[in-house]
Enzyme design. Structure first.
Site, PDB file in Angstrom:
ATOM      1  N   LYS A 155       0.838  -1.198   0.000  1.00 32.14           N
ATOM      2  CA  LYS A 155       0.000   0.000   0.000  1.00 32.14           C
ATOM      3  C   LYS A 155       0.874   1.250   0.000  1.00 32.14           C
ATOM      4  O   LYS A 155       2.084   1.187   0.211  1.00 32.14           O
ATOM      5  CB  LYS A 155      -0.921  -0.014   1.227  1.00 32.14           C
ATOM      6  CG  LYS A 155      -0.204   0.014   2.572  1.00 32.14           C
ATOM      7  CD  LYS A 155      -1.192  -0.020   3.716  1.00 32.14           C
ATOM      8  CE  LYS A 155      -0.448  -0.014   5.058  1.00 32.14           C
ATOM      9  NZ  LYS A 155      -1.366   0.043   6.196  1.00 32.14           N
TER      10      LYS A 155
ATOM     11  N   ARG B 118      -9.648   0.326  15.568  1.00 27.97           N
ATOM     12  CA  ARG B 118      -9.619   0.930  14.249  1.00 27.97           C
ATOM     13  C   ARG B 118     -10.656   0.205  13.399  1.00 27.97           C
ATOM     14  O   ARG B 118     -11.766  -0.043  13.871  1.00 27.97           O
ATOM     15  CB  ARG B 118      -8.201   0.772  13.667  1.00 27.97           C
ATOM     16  CG  ARG B 118      -7.597   2.021  13.109  1.00 27.97           C
ATOM     17  CD  ARG B 118      -6.147   1.871  12.723  1.00 27.97           C
ATOM     18  NE  ARG B 118      -5.794   0.604  12.093  1.00 27.97           N
ATOM     19  CZ  ARG B 118      -4.607   0.356  11.551  1.00 27.97           C
ATOM     20  NH1 ARG B 118      -3.676   1.284  11.569  1.00 27.97           N
ATOM     21  NH2 ARG B 118      -4.351  -0.814  11.006  1.00 27.97           N
TER      22      ARG B 118
ATOM     23  N   TYR C 245      16.726  29.773   8.851  1.00 27.05           N
ATOM     24  CA  TYR C 245      15.578  30.514   9.359  1.00 27.05           C
ATOM     25  C   TYR C 245      15.528  30.483  10.884  1.00 27.05           C
ATOM     26  O   TYR C 245      15.807  29.459  11.512  1.00 27.05           O
ATOM     27  CB  TYR C 245      14.275  29.918   8.819  1.00 27.05           C
ATOM     28  CG  TYR C 245      14.033  30.179   7.356  1.00 27.05           C
ATOM     29  CD1 TYR C 245      13.789  31.462   6.889  1.00 27.05           C
ATOM     30  CD2 TYR C 245      14.025  29.128   6.446  1.00 27.05           C
ATOM     31  CE1 TYR C 245      13.554  31.703   5.546  1.00 27.05           C
ATOM     32  CE2 TYR C 245      13.779  29.350   5.097  1.00 27.05           C
ATOM     33  CZ  TYR C 245      13.552  30.645   4.658  1.00 27.05           C
ATOM     34  OH  TYR C 245      13.316  30.871   3.314  1.00 27.05           O
TER      35      TYR C 245
ATOM     36  N   MET D  62      12.728  24.315   2.757  1.00 26.16           N
ATOM     37  CA  MET D  62      11.928  23.561   1.801  1.00 26.16           C
ATOM     38  C   MET D  62      12.795  22.743   0.838  1.00 26.16           C
ATOM     39  O   MET D  62      12.477  21.595   0.537  1.00 26.16           O
ATOM     40  CB  MET D  62      11.022  24.501   1.001  1.00 26.16           C
ATOM     41  CG  MET D  62      10.063  23.785   0.058  1.00 26.16           C
ATOM     42  SD  MET D  62       8.994  24.900  -0.877  1.00 26.16           S
ATOM     43  CE  MET D  62       7.970  25.575   0.444  1.00 26.16           C
TER      44      MET D  62
END
Length: 359
Positions: free
Chosen positions: A39, A130, A252, A300
Site C-alpha cells: 500500500k 480501528r 531561518y 523547503m
C-alpha cells in the site's frame, strides 16, 4: 498527477535487499504463506518495481489499502491475489470487482455491500480500535448467517496493536479475543502477523502473514535490533561550500550559531523532498562514511551541515551526501525526527530521482 523527478537528490532502492528481506520473512513464516503489503505506493518506494521484483521472488498475495491501489496493482500483476485493507467502501464495489480484488470486510455495512460477490476476508477488531467487526457484529453474523450469503470467506484477520513489543500483555489479550470470536464463524483459516508478528512466533502469524515495513528495511520492533537489510539510500549533492570567517547564525529563525574557523556544506535536500523539518539541529548526514550534523532549520529545498571536522577534499560541490542509508540508518533518522520509519518512507516526494538496483 504525480510529480516528475526534478531534483538532483537521489533515492536509491535496492530491490535485491528487498528480495532478501522477503526471503527472510517467508522462511520465518513457514508453514504459513507470506504475502506482501504494498500500500501507499509500496511505502513510497514505487509499487511497479517493488511488485515486479516480489513477483519474481514468488510472492502471490498482496495487500493494498484502497480499491484504486488494487486497480493499479492488477494492471501490473494479472494473476495474483489482491486484498484491500479498507474493504468494500461505498462507491468502490465496482472498482473492486473490475480489479478482481478481494476486500477485507470491516463492518456489517460492508458485508451487506459485498453480498453475492464472492471472495472476501473478514477483519475482527480485537483491541486496535480501528477498522474491524466488533464482538457484537460477529455475534450478529453467527446469529444471522444469511448476511454472508454469496460471500466466500477466505480468511479471518485481526491486527495487533503492540506487535512491535512482543512481550506486551495486550498481544495475548488480543489473541485470546480473536480465537474466541473467529471460532463463531465457519472459516478456520486466519491472518494475523505483520513484520514483527511473523518473526515473533506461530501464535502471532496465522495461516497467512502480511509483512510491510520489514520488506523495506525498517525495524518492526521497538525493543530489539533491526533484523532486516536496509533497502533505501537517500543521497543529496552539495551545492555550495561556505567558509565561515565571522561568527554568524544559520538558517531561518537563527536557531544555530557558528564561529570561525568553520565550514558549512549546503545540500539540495529539504522538507519538500520528504526530509523532515524536525531534523533541524538534530539530524545527521554522512560524506564518504564520515558523519556530520545538520545545523539550522531544514528549509523547503535545502539543508546546511557543519563539515568543519571533515577533510577538505571530501567536501566539494557536487559530492554526494548520505541523508539515509548504511551510515545513517532509516530508524535513526526517524527517531531523531520524533517519528517512525513508516512515515519517513511514505513521505518521500515523487520529485526525488529514483534509481533501482536489481530490477
Amino acid at each position: 498527477m504525480l510529480l516528475k523527478p526534478t531534483r538532483s537528490a537521489t533515492l536509491l532502492i535496492d530491490l535485491d535487499a528487498l528480495a532478501r528481506n522477503f526471503a527472510r520473512l517467508r522462511t520465518a513464516a513457514s508453514p504459513a504463506e507470506c504475502a506482501a503489503v504494498v500500500k501507499a505506493d509500496a511505502y513510497g518506494l514505487g509499487v511497479a518495481p517493488v511488485a515486479r521484483r516480489l513477483l519474481r521472488e514468488g510472492c502471490k498475495r498482496f495487500f493494498v489499502a484502497t480499491a484504486a491501489e488494487a486497480a493499479e496493482l492488477r494492471a501490473l500483476a494479472p494473476g495474483v491475489d489482491i486484498y484491500v485493507l479498507e474493504g468494500a467502501r461505498d462507491g468502490e464495489v465496482e472498482t473492486l470487482a473490475a480489479a478482481g480484488a478481494t476486500p477485507v470486510l470491516c463492518s456489517l455495512e460492508q458485508v451487506e455491500r459485498w453480498r453475492g460477490r464472492g471472495r472476501a476476508l473478514l477483519q475482527i477488531d480485537t483491541g486496535m480500535g480501528r477498522l474491524g467487526l466488533s464482538s457484537r457484529d460477529v455475534e450478529e453474523l453467527e446469529r444471522r448467517p444469511e448476511l454472508l450469503a454469496g460471500i466466500e470467506i477466505e480468511l479471518v484477520a485481526t491486527h495487533l496493536a503492540c506487535a512491535d513489543e512482543p512481550e506486551h500483555p495486550l498481544n495475548g489479550l488480543q489473541l485470546e479475543a480473536f480465537d474466541r470470536l473467529r471460532r463463531r464463524l465457519a472459516t478456520a483459516r486466519v491472518s494475523i502477523g505483520n513484520s514483527a508478528g511473523t518473526l515473533t512466533g506461530a501464535a502471532q502469524r496465522g495461516d497467512v502473514v502480511r509483512p510491510g515495513i520489514g520488506l523495506y528495511g525498517g525495524n518492526p520492533f521497538a525493543d530489539r535490533p533491526n533484523p532486516f537489510e536496509p533497502v533505501v539510500t537517500l543521497n543529496a549533492p552539495i551545492v555550495q561550500v561556505r567558509e565561515v570567517d565571522a561568527a554568524q547564525t544559520v538558517g531561518y529563525g537563527a536557531t544555530f550559531g557558528i564561529a570561525p574557523p568553520a565550514r558549512l556544506a549546503v545540500l539540495a535536500l529539504g522538507y519538500a523532498d520528504g526530509y523532515p523539518r524536525a531534523l533541524g539541529n538534530r539530524g545527521v548526514v554522512a560524506i564518504a562514511g564520515r558523519r556530520a550534523p545538520v545545523v539550522g532549520r531544514v528549509s523547503m529545498d535545502l539543508i546546511c551541515c557543519d563539515v568543519t571536522a571533515l577533510p577538505g577534499e571530501l567536501v566539494r560541490v557536487g559530492a554526494p551526501v548520505e541523508a539515509v542509508g548504511p551510515n545513517v540508518p532509516l530508524d535513526e533518522v526517524a527517531a531523531a525526527a520524533g517519528t517512525i520509519s513508516y512515515e519517513i518512507l511514505t513521505r518521500l516526494n515523487p520529485r526525488l530521482k529514483r534509481e533501482y538496483l536489481g530490477q
